[in-house]
Design a protein around this motif. Structure first.
Motif, short mmCIF file in Angstrom:
data_model
loop_
_atom_site.label_atom_id
_atom_site.label_comp_id
_atom_site.label_asym_id
_atom_site.label_seq_id
_atom_site.Cartn_x
_atom_site.Cartn_y
_atom_site.Cartn_z
N PHE A 10 0.83 -1.20 0.00
CA PHE A 10 0.00 0.00 0.00
C PHE A 10 0.87 1.25 0.00
O PHE A 10 0.63 2.18 -0.77
N ILE A 11 1.88 1.27 0.84
CA ILE A 11 2.77 2.43 0.94
C ILE A 11 3.54 2.62 -0.36
O ILE A 11 3.64 3.74 -0.88
N ASN A 12 4.09 1.54 -0.90
CA ASN A 12 4.91 1.64 -2.10
C ASN A 12 4.12 1.96 -3.36
O ASN A 12 4.65 2.55 -4.30
N ASN B 113 0.63 9.49 -3.56
CA ASN B 113 -0.02 10.71 -3.07
C ASN B 113 -0.44 10.59 -1.60
O ASN B 113 -1.46 11.14 -1.20
N LEU B 114 0.35 9.90 -0.81
CA LEU B 114 0.05 9.77 0.61
C LEU B 114 0.36 11.07 1.34
O LEU B 114 1.35 11.75 1.02
N THR B 115 -0.45 11.39 2.32
CA THR B 115 -0.16 12.57 3.14
C THR B 115 0.90 12.20 4.17
O THR B 115 1.16 11.02 4.42
N ILE C 224 1.59 8.50 5.99
CA ILE C 224 2.90 7.85 6.02
C ILE C 224 3.31 7.55 7.46
O ILE C 224 3.78 6.45 7.76
N ILE C 225 3.12 8.51 8.34
CA ILE C 225 3.47 8.32 9.75
C ILE C 225 2.62 7.22 10.36
O ILE C 225 3.14 6.33 11.05
N GLU C 226 1.32 7.24 10.12
CA GLU C 226 0.41 6.24 10.67
C GLU C 226 0.76 4.84 10.13
O GLU C 226 0.79 3.87 10.87
N SER C 227 1.05 4.77 8.84
CA SER C 227 1.44 3.49 8.24
C SER C 227 2.75 2.98 8.84
O SER C 227 2.91 1.78 9.08
#
Length: 61
Positions: A26-28, A32-34, A38-41
């Motif tokens: 999901f991250i990779n 357009n992640l906020t 990113i921090i929560e993930s």
């Protein structure tokens, strides 16, 4: 009884490894992640990796 515990550890390890891989994908895959996402993930991934490590240690013992 020990066989059941080993089976439960293996099952939990498979589950948490799957969830960790899913979160990494999901991250990779998202460009357009906020910052908050990113921090929560990252926090979620840290927890999953901790659980995986603990289960691997339990599996060895």
């Amino acid at each position: 009884m020990a066989l059941t515990s080993e089976k439960n550890i293996k099952k939990a390890l498979e589950y948490y490894t799957f969830k960790s891989n899913q979160l990494k994908a999901f991250i990779n895959e998202n460009t357009n992640l906020t910052v908050e996402q990113i921090i929560e993930s990252g926090k979620e991934l840290e927890i999953l990796e901790y659980k995986i490590t603990a289960l691997e240690v339990a599996e060895e013992n």
